[in-house]
Design an enzyme around this catalytic site. Structure first.
Site, PDB file in Angstrom:
ATOM      1  CB  SER A 146      57.649  49.716  47.793  1.00  0.00           C
ATOM      2  OG  SER A 146      57.032  49.684  46.536  1.00  0.00           O
ATOM      3  CG  ASP A 302      53.944  52.335  45.034  1.00  0.00           C
ATOM      4  OD1 ASP A 302      54.171  53.420  44.477  1.00  0.00           O
ATOM      5  OD2 ASP A 302      54.830  51.475  45.199  1.00  0.00           O
ATOM      6  CG  ASP A 304      57.816  54.144  46.729  1.00  0.00           C
ATOM      7  OD1 ASP A 304      56.820  53.435  46.512  1.00  0.00           O
ATOM      8  OD2 ASP A 304      58.953  53.833  46.356  1.00  0.00           O
ATOM      9  CG  ASP A 306      58.248  52.714  43.189  1.00  0.00           C
ATOM     10  OD1 ASP A 306      57.128  52.442  43.676  1.00  0.00           O
ATOM     11  OD2 ASP A 306      59.270  52.051  43.468  1.00  0.00           O
TER      12      ASP A 306
END
Length: 571
Positions: A146, A302, A304, A306
């Site tokens: 993340s 961010d 990834d 999400d």
């Protein structure tokens, strides 16, 4: 075995490559790091696992990836053959070793005869969630840490609904992972060109982009204002570039600009201190470009993709970075108002949020006769509710969010989705631009109508065995001697989500109808609330504060007073 014996076992193994052998030898020069790498196994919990890259049982490496996947394979081996053959979707982000880890997972599954569908290159976490559903896979694996610093990577497991595994399944999976005693001995398929490993990409992208068209509420508005709205977007060296740009273009936004230095995937995140849209410093490059171009809105996702953060232009030309709660309130207000005006707001509409998120969205939902449903922290609990609503028809899902910059608009994904939020927030900015206003103006209107709500999250890092013991001590101390006040304001309700019990200031107790979770929450006499929980993925304990006041200044003063009270707990 002692951790020293485990270290020797790794050092004497012939399965480590030369790079890992050298890293292992280097640990001998730092006794503290050596112990930290081997004193325990990397924790695998309901949120998967996350850790620093390197050799050791408490580190992210190909062997701990194999161990986790071997546990998943054993879990799948308990299913019937048809279920098992549905296979596993696998995606990865831009971090160091992410492509290698995804293939190690696929090879481990293949050794059990389990098929996998591995993305050809990096993809956002929400697309992995979508892929599980789209491919009718039994489960999914996302290789990501993340928004953690560059030295981290991680591993998340998704259920067949596309959400992260709920506690019951996650606990069962965790037991299988823990049953794998020696990660060095896990068998993997030698040839990654097996028919059990299918490479996927463009077809899933196209299907996702087709679904995302439904995120836009007012197509006429976007068609009109999308030509003039100036938007700066930075994916912070992560996975958001390809899908984010395609989604914006497909919707009709023509004046978007990518931050060029940060549109390139970079596992070192070389232009930011932290690739976290929660951090104001992450917007440094976006703000510079925004000022040069006179941008209406700045958005960051961010690595990834999400989580989404945003900065809005103020009357003086500077940019204010919004909190996750403020973005949530803006999106909820727009969704409900737009559907109300269109006559499409369902009578059984529901919005979902975590128990540590702001109460401002609750006030907004109430004004639209929409039910606000609180769930535990973790988007899997929002996904569970969406699944429940689809099955029993009790509510119509309108929006879900967490204060930590996670939002979901349409449930074809069952995790937070920054690509969806990117599109909708751009539409909201277009809505205000048509009125010669900015999103900053829109936020002030919300405060004027509902009151000034403000929140703050305090994260205290306590690393290693000593830190874990300190976190446990803090929470046990609060349970053993329940606080009666914070900053001289009396506590009127204490909620212990681990004991699943709430107790008011009269001593009356009631059950909490939620899964057990290590969270304490206090409601105070002035409607302030405070919550405390250990992080599920990092060596941190988190404190949340939420206040309501008549002005920004009053809210800031209240936050400062309660933060001082919280700091005393950690000393």
């Amino acid at each position: 075995m002692s951790w020293e014996q485990v270290y020797e076992q790794w050092k004497n193994s012939d399965k480590l490559d030369e790079k890992m052998q050298q890293e292992l030898k280097a640990l001998n020069e730092n006794a503290e790091l050596k112990q930290d790498a081997f004193y325990t196994s990397l924790e695998f919990g309901t949120a998967g696992m996350r850790g620093i890259l390197g050799p050791g049982t408490n580190r992210m490496n190909i062997f701990t990836i194999r161990q986790a996947t071997e546990g998943l394979a054993r879990f799948m081996d308990t299913q019937d053959e048809a279920t098992k053959k549905r296979g596993v979707a696998i995606a990865y982000d831009s971090r160091h070793m992410s492509p290698e880890f995804s293939m190690e997972a696929a090879r481990t599954l293949a050794a059990h005869g389990i098929p996998s569908y591995v993305f050809e290159s990096l993809r956002p976490t929400p697309e992995l969630s979508f892929a599980v559903r789209h491919l009718n896979a039994f489960t999914g694996i996302m290789i990501t840490a993340s928004h953690n610093p560059a030295e981290y990577n991680g591993y998340k497991v998704y259920g067949e609904d596309g959400g992260q595994m709920p506690p019951e399944d996650a606990d069962a999976l965790t037991e299988f992972v823990r049953s794998v005693e020696n990660p060095l001995e896990v068998e993997v398929l030698a040839d990654e060109n097996s028919e059990l490993i299918t490479v996927i990409g463009e077809e899933v992208d196209a299907a996702y982009l087709e679904e995302i068209k439904a995120v836009t509420i007012d197509h006429e508005l976007v068609a009109e204002m999308g030509k003039s709205l100036k938007l700066v977007y930075t994916p912070l060296h992560g996975t958001g570039t390809m899908l984010g740009e395609k989604a914006l273009k497909q919707a009709g936004f023509e004046q978007y600009m990518l931050v060029p230095e940060q549109a390139i995937a970079d596992p070192d995140f070389s232009t930011v201190k932290s690739p976290n849209p929660e951090e104001h410093s992450a917007f440094e490059y976006a703000i510079k470009l925004g000022k040069e171009e006179g941008a209406d809105l700045l958005i960051a996702t961010d690595p990834d993709a999400d989580r989404l953060g945003a900065a809005v232009r103020m009357p003086n030309g500077e940019y204010q970075v919004l909190t996750g709660n403020q973005i949530g309130a803006i999106l909820i207000r727009y969704i409900l108002e737009a559907h109300k005006q269109a006559g499409s707001l369902p009578e059984n509409a529901a919005v979902l949020k975590s128990i540590v998120s702001s109460e401002l969205p609750t006030a907004i939902a109430k004004a639209y006769n929409t039910e606000m449903v609180d769930v535990l922290t973790g988007f899997k609990f929002i996904a569970e509710k969406i699944q429940q609503y689809e099955e029993d028809g009790s509510h119509t899902f309108m929006f879900g969010f967490e204060e930590s910059y996670g939002y979901l608009i349409k449930p074809f994904v069952r995790d937070k989705d920054a690509i969806q939020a990117l599109l909708l927030l751009a539409e909201v900015a277009a809505y205000y631009k048509k009125q010669d206003k900015t999103l900053y103006d829109g936020l002030q209107e919300i405060f004027d109508e509902y009151g000034y709500f403000a929140e703050k999250t305090i994260s205290v890092t306590l690393s290693g065995a000593e830190g874990a013991a300190k976190i446990k001590e803090i929470l046990e101390g609060l349970r053993n001697q329940a606080p009666t006040e914070f900053a001289d304001v009396p506590v009127v309700l204490t909620e212990d989500f681990l004991a699943q019990q709430s107790t008011d200031n009269n001593g009356t107790s009631r059950p909490i109808n939620m899964p057990s979770s290590n969270v304490l929450k206090y409601t105070l006499e002035d409607a302030t609330w405070l919550a405390i929980r250990p992080s599920g993925t990092e060596p941190k304990i988190k404190f949340y504060i939420g206040v309501k006041a008549a002005s920004q200044e009053e809210a800031a003063d209240k936050l400062a007073a309660f933060e001082a009270a919280i700091r005393q707990i950690t000393e």
